[in-house]
Scaffold this active site. Sequence first.
Site, PDB file in Angstrom:
ATOM      1  CB  ILE A 247     -14.157 -15.369   6.116  1.00 47.00           C
ATOM      2  CG1 ILE A 247     -15.457 -16.102   5.775  1.00 47.00           C
ATOM      3  CG2 ILE A 247     -14.342 -14.447   7.308  1.00 47.00           C
ATOM      4  CD1 ILE A 247     -15.939 -17.027   6.895  1.00 47.00           C
ATOM      5  N   GLY A 248     -13.730 -15.454   2.620  1.00 46.41           N
ATOM      6  CA  GLY A 248     -13.311 -16.351   1.555  1.00 46.41           C
ATOM      7  C   GLY A 248     -13.942 -15.969   0.236  1.00 46.41           C
TER       8      GLY A 248
ATOM      9  CG  ASP B 174     -12.641 -26.667  -6.280  1.00 45.61           C
ATOM     10  OD1 ASP B 174     -11.483 -26.929  -6.664  1.00 45.61           O
ATOM     11  OD2 ASP B 174     -12.985 -25.542  -5.898  1.00 45.61           O
TER      12      ASP B 174
ATOM     13  N   GLY C  21     -18.611 -17.552  -5.616  1.00 43.02           N
ATOM     14  CA  GLY C  21     -18.999 -16.300  -4.990  1.00 43.02           C
ATOM     15  C   GLY C  21     -18.189 -16.034  -3.742  1.00 43.02           C
ATOM     16  CG  LEU C  22     -17.502 -12.353  -2.617  1.00 48.86           C
ATOM     17  CD1 LEU C  22     -17.828 -10.886  -2.370  1.00 48.86           C
ATOM     18  CD2 LEU C  22     -16.003 -12.575  -2.712  1.00 48.86           C
ATOM     19  CB  VAL C  23     -17.296 -17.407   2.189  1.00 52.01           C
ATOM     20  CG1 VAL C  23     -17.821 -18.046   3.475  1.00 52.01           C
ATOM     21  CG2 VAL C  23     -17.326 -18.414   1.054  1.00 52.01           C
TER      22      VAL C  23
ATOM     23  CE  LYS D  14     -19.533 -21.789  -0.334  1.00 52.29           C
ATOM     24  NZ  LYS D  14     -18.161 -21.242  -0.527  1.00 52.29           N
TER      25      LYS D  14
ATOM     26  N   GLY E  35     -14.262 -17.469  -4.173  1.00 54.69           N
ATOM     27  CA  GLY E  35     -13.991 -18.534  -5.132  1.00 54.69           C
ATOM     28  C   GLY E  35     -14.858 -18.371  -6.355  1.00 54.69           C
ATOM     29  N   GLY E  36     -14.866 -19.388  -7.206  1.00 53.33           N
ATOM     30  CA  GLY E  36     -15.617 -19.318  -8.439  1.00 53.33           C
ATOM     31  C   GLY E  36     -17.112 -19.213  -8.230  1.00 53.33           C
TER      32      GLY E  36
END
Length: 333
Positions: free
Chosen positions: A49-50, A171, A55-57, A71, A52-53
Amino acid sequence: MFDSMTELNGDDSKDTILFMSEAGGDAARSVTFLDILKATSNFSQASIIGSGGYGLVYLAELEDGTRLAVKKLNGDMCLVDREFRAEVEALSSAAARHENLVPLQGFCIRGRLRLLLYPYMANGSLHDWLHDRPGGGDALRWRDRLRIARGASRGVLHIHEHCTPRIVHRDIKSSNILLDDSHEACVADFGLARLILPDRTHVTTELVGTPGYIPPEYGQAWVATRRGDVYSFGVVLLELLTGRRPVEVLPAQRRQWELVGWVTQMRSLGRHDEVLDHRLRGNGDEAQMLYVLDLACLCVDAAPFSRPAIQEVVSWLENVDTIGKSSEDVTNL
């Protein structure tokens, strides 16, 4: 309160993640690593579902209906087990809990695997509502956006002033401001940079900010500061006021458009009203919006020490209700 994983082939009796109830009471329920594997379909792509820098969610749906956001960090970039656990326990402590922060409810260390468990926020992020969800921007009236700004500012204030040690977010952006079931703002992903090895923070710019939100001084030295967080929060305020993204690509002109520069230019030309989201105009809220616009521009000042501290930002936003009201209205607030 929390339990970490043993090594990959560790004792099953220790193969447990403990996380607290929403009330934060003594009763915690346990979730095994196998529960997480099953709830994410073995960390399948369909559960993502997401990203970023860090890792994955993944969305984890447990058998009792509980939904968690898991996460999955890049283990090669994280601190060693003992240091990682110490930092996570600090981030999940009572001092780091606030109604405007997304609480860290559990964690997992299993070999090189690192997982962080958060409550799943079904209403998504401010970014979703402003930029991606059809009709989302129309649904967010000025009073809604102001409430979101106030809540997010209080969350940032808490990590800046009331956590020990104080936390620099690094961030802050609209996609890291999540909305709970009551559409109250909750700041997510605070403190994650503390879990990363110091020599790995150069790997991705997302570890020190996201383009469009990064303060100009970070270009000279990659040292995150609370004043830098205020800059990023100012960009979020501009998003709320204008309904526009921090950075937009203009293919026809083969260049990148930046929100901060555009707002600064329009204000220098005396065209303050024109930057406001057209969906918010004509409802009698312009005076309040221009008041918040002044605050946002102070936050994104190029000089770090010219920016207000987050406490001043919170106070400024709390005073918005007095703008554009008659003396009788102010008395009755």
